[in-house]
Scaffold this motif. Structure first.
Motif, PDB file in Angstrom:
ATOM      1  N   LEU A  88      32.662  39.263  42.633  1.00  0.00           N
ATOM      2  CA  LEU A  88      33.851  39.516  41.823  1.00  0.00           C
ATOM      3  C   LEU A  88      34.545  38.213  41.435  1.00  0.00           C
ATOM      4  CD1 LEU A  88      35.341  42.621  43.692  1.00  0.00           C
ATOM      5  CD2 LEU A  88      34.339  42.574  41.394  1.00  0.00           C
ATOM      6  N   THR A  89      34.553  37.257  42.353  1.00  0.00           N
ATOM      7  CA  THR A  89      35.157  35.959  42.050  1.00  0.00           C
ATOM      8  C   THR A  89      34.444  35.294  40.885  1.00  0.00           C
ATOM      9  OG1 THR A  89      35.876  35.643  44.345  1.00  0.00           O
ATOM     10  CG2 THR A  89      35.672  33.668  42.972  1.00  0.00           C
ATOM     11  N   GLU A  90      33.111  35.341  40.921  1.00  0.00           N
ATOM     12  CA  GLU A  90      32.327  34.734  39.836  1.00  0.00           C
ATOM     13  C   GLU A  90      32.594  35.415  38.504  1.00  0.00           C
ATOM     14  OE1 GLU A  90      27.627  34.022  38.582  1.00  0.00           O
ATOM     15  OE2 GLU A  90      28.126  34.887  40.545  1.00  0.00           O
ATOM     16  N   LYS A  91      32.667  36.740  38.514  1.00  0.00           N
ATOM     17  CA  LYS A  91      32.867  37.488  37.277  1.00  0.00           C
ATOM     18  C   LYS A  91      34.287  37.360  36.727  1.00  0.00           C
ATOM     19  CE  LYS A  91      28.684  39.009  37.004  1.00  0.00           C
ATOM     20  NZ  LYS A  91      27.803  38.514  35.920  1.00  0.00           N
ATOM     21  N   LEU A  92      35.263  37.255  37.621  1.00  0.00           N
ATOM     22  CA  LEU A  92      36.650  37.223  37.177  1.00  0.00           C
ATOM     23  C   LEU A  92      37.140  35.824  36.812  1.00  0.00           C
ATOM     24  CD1 LEU A  92      38.330  39.715  39.697  1.00  0.00           C
ATOM     25  CD2 LEU A  92      37.942  40.059  37.245  1.00  0.00           C
ATOM     26  N   THR A  93      36.459  34.802  37.293  1.00  0.00           N
ATOM     27  CA  THR A  93      36.907  33.433  37.034  1.00  0.00           C
ATOM     28  C   THR A  93      37.052  33.133  35.541  1.00  0.00           C
ATOM     29  OG1 THR A  93      36.087  32.532  39.126  1.00  0.00           O
ATOM     30  CG2 THR A  93      36.296  30.996  37.268  1.00  0.00           C
ATOM     31  N   PRO A  94      36.069  33.452  34.675  1.00  0.00           N
ATOM     32  CA  PRO A  94      36.262  33.185  33.242  1.00  0.00           C
ATOM     33  C   PRO A  94      37.441  33.951  32.660  1.00  0.00           C
ATOM     34  CG  PRO A  94      33.948  33.644  33.729  1.00  0.00           C
ATOM     35  CD  PRO A  94      34.718  34.009  34.949  1.00  0.00           C
ATOM     36  N   VAL A  95      37.697  35.150  33.189  1.00  0.00           N
ATOM     37  CA  VAL A  95      38.804  35.973  32.679  1.00  0.00           C
ATOM     38  C   VAL A  95      40.142  35.317  32.994  1.00  0.00           C
ATOM     39  CG1 VAL A  95      39.950  38.221  32.799  1.00  0.00           C
ATOM     40  CG2 VAL A  95      37.451  38.082  32.901  1.00  0.00           C
ATOM     41  N   VAL A  96      40.335  34.922  34.255  1.00  0.00           N
ATOM     42  CA  VAL A  96      41.628  34.348  34.635  1.00  0.00           C
ATOM     43  C   VAL A  96      41.837  32.980  33.983  1.00  0.00           C
ATOM     44  CG1 VAL A  96      41.711  35.650  36.780  1.00  0.00           C
ATOM     45  CG2 VAL A  96      40.753  33.349  36.805  1.00  0.00           C
ATOM     46  N   LEU A  97      40.737  32.236  33.785  1.00  0.00           N
ATOM     47  CA  LEU A  97      40.863  30.951  33.096  1.00  0.00           C
ATOM     48  C   LEU A  97      41.257  31.156  31.635  1.00  0.00           C
ATOM     49  CD1 LEU A  97      37.853  28.904  34.540  1.00  0.00           C
ATOM     50  CD2 LEU A  97      40.297  28.582  35.006  1.00  0.00           C
ATOM     51  N   SER A  98      40.732  32.198  31.011  1.00  0.00           N
ATOM     52  CA  SER A  98      41.094  32.495  29.623  1.00  0.00           C
ATOM     53  C   SER A  98      42.566  32.882  29.493  1.00  0.00           C
ATOM     54  CB  SER A  98      40.214  33.622  29.073  1.00  0.00           C
ATOM     55  OG  SER A  98      40.535  34.865  29.684  1.00  0.00           O
ATOM     56  N   LEU A  99      43.161  33.354  30.596  1.00  0.00           N
ATOM     57  CA  LEU A  99      44.581  33.708  30.607  1.00  0.00           C
ATOM     58  C   LEU A  99      45.456  32.509  30.971  1.00  0.00           C
ATOM     59  CD1 LEU A  99      44.362  37.159  32.448  1.00  0.00           C
ATOM     60  CD2 LEU A  99      44.744  36.769  29.994  1.00  0.00           C
ATOM     61  N   GLY A 100      44.814  31.375  31.206  1.00  0.00           N
ATOM     62  CA  GLY A 100      45.564  30.173  31.539  1.00  0.00           C
ATOM     63  C   GLY A 100      45.973  30.058  32.991  1.00  0.00           C
ATOM     64  N   ARG A 154      44.961  28.649  35.706  1.00  0.00           N
ATOM     65  CA  ARG A 154      43.927  27.667  36.055  1.00  0.00           C
ATOM     66  C   ARG A 154      43.804  27.399  37.554  1.00  0.00           C
ATOM     67  NH1 ARG A 154      45.912  22.466  36.658  1.00  0.00           N
ATOM     68  NH2 ARG A 154      48.085  22.111  36.030  1.00  0.00           N
ATOM     69  N   THR A 155      44.832  27.699  38.349  1.00  0.00           N
ATOM     70  CA  THR A 155      44.707  27.486  39.792  1.00  0.00           C
ATOM     71  C   THR A 155      44.351  28.769  40.544  1.00  0.00           C
ATOM     72  OG1 THR A 155      47.067  27.868  40.222  1.00  0.00           O
ATOM     73  CG2 THR A 155      46.399  25.611  39.695  1.00  0.00           C
ATOM     74  N   LEU A 156      44.145  29.862  39.812  1.00  0.00           N
ATOM     75  CA  LEU A 156      43.801  31.122  40.482  1.00  0.00           C
ATOM     76  C   LEU A 156      42.351  31.207  40.946  1.00  0.00           C
ATOM     77  CD1 LEU A 156      44.476  33.932  41.482  1.00  0.00           C
ATOM     78  CD2 LEU A 156      44.274  34.792  39.130  1.00  0.00           C
ATOM     79  N   PRO A 157      41.358  30.665  40.202  1.00  0.00           N
ATOM     80  CA  PRO A 157      39.966  30.850  40.635  1.00  0.00           C
ATOM     81  C   PRO A 157      39.702  30.490  42.091  1.00  0.00           C
ATOM     82  CG  PRO A 157      39.983  29.973  38.415  1.00  0.00           C
ATOM     83  CD  PRO A 157      41.418  29.998  38.880  1.00  0.00           C
ATOM     84  N   THR A 158      40.250  29.388  42.590  1.00  0.00           N
ATOM     85  CA  THR A 158      40.004  29.005  43.985  1.00  0.00           C
ATOM     86  C   THR A 158      40.717  29.946  44.960  1.00  0.00           C
ATOM     87  OG1 THR A 158      41.862  27.450  43.893  1.00  0.00           O
ATOM     88  CG2 THR A 158      39.657  26.584  43.438  1.00  0.00           C
TER      89      THR A 158
END
Length: 278
Positions: free
Chosen positions: A22-34, A36-40
């Motif tokens: 889920l982390t891998e799949k959601l990372t591009p989504v949260v980055l597209s929302l700006g 940027r510190t959420l993926p980790t």
């Protein structure tokens, strides 16, 4: 307490295959929302949301079925109310110590608008997961518009901490949850036949003291500093930030005052006319 918190954070930071996927799949989504510190911090967010959902759907009903009189004869709305309060209590017991631990931060002190560190990120991830769960429940099991507004405002504010933005104030505002512990206790005492008891009176005193202290007084002080910081960086941020945070803060403080007056009225009525149970 610190060692227990470290163990909890260690659990929430683990990445078994489902969380890693889920982390891998959601990372591009949260980055597209700006964000940027959420993926980790996505593992902490996903674990927290899963735990709150699991407690609501599985653990709380199981425990209540074994310990609450009349559970099996309750309607779905009443059962859901029990589960909501159990999740809320667990969140409060976790988030208040985490928020307290995040207060002493040189990084955030130096930059109250855009600073962020590990401790504040953990707090924001857990809180965001809780408030998104809370919002979804408030919408699905609609009881009061105030709860929906509260959930939406908190979800937006704490998720935007991952821009990063105003993480300094996120942890401080989460100290408001200290009063939630006594609010839930009051509700539990009501539902277990201890209405008007000495125990409920003592808990009610702690409830009013903490609610007024952390939400109304401390909340007002922090909100003043919050608006000063927001004004200082208003030319560096999109207008939507000013609107979301400014309006959100006013709404949440307004709800605090509204709920405080309602609690005072309810407690006065309870102990002036309520039955005395020991």
């Amino acid at each position: 307490m610190d060692s227990l918190l470290d163990q909890i954070v260690g659990l929430l930071s683990s990445t078994p295959p489902p969380i890693a996927y889920l982390t891998e799949k959601l990372t591009p989504v949260v980055l597209s929302l700006g964000l940027r510190t959420l993926p980790t911090n996505l593992p902490i967010f996903l674990w927290s949301f899963s735990i709150f959902l699991g407690v609501h759907q599985i653990l709380a009903p199981l425990v209540c079925n074994l310990s609450v009189n009349g559970w099996r004869s309750m309607g779905s709305r009443a059962r859901n109310n029990w589960s909501i309060h159990v999740v809320s209590q667990i969140h409060a017991f976790i988030i208040v110590p985490l928020a307290l631990r995040a207060l002493e931060s040189p990084e955030l002190d130096q930059d109250r608008a855009f600073g962020i560190d590990r401790s504040s990120s953990i707090v924001a991830a857990v809180a965001s997961a809780y408030f998104i769960w809370d919002t979804l429940d408030a919408v699905v099991n609609f009881v009061d518009l105030g709860f929906v507004v509260h959930g939406v405002a908190c979800s937006a504010i704490y998720m935007m901490s991952f821009k990063p933005f105003l993480a300094y104030y996120a942890s401080r505002c989460l100290l408001w949850e200290a009063s939630t512990i006594f609010l839930n206790n009051h509700w539990f005492l009501d539902k277990t036949g201890r209405t008007g008891s000495t125990l409920q009176l003592v808990n009610g005193a702690f409830l009013l003291f903490t609610f007024f202290g952390v939400r109304v007084v401390y909340g007002g002080m922090i909100s003043w500093e919050f608006f000063k910081t927001l004004a200082q960086v208003k030319d560096e941020i999109p207008l939507v930030y000013v609107l979301v945070y400014g309006v959100g803060n006013v709404v949440l403080n307004g709800l605090n005052w509204l709920w405080f007056t309602k609690m005072v009225a309810a407690l006065r009525k309870r102990f002036n006319t309520g039955s005395k149970t020991t």
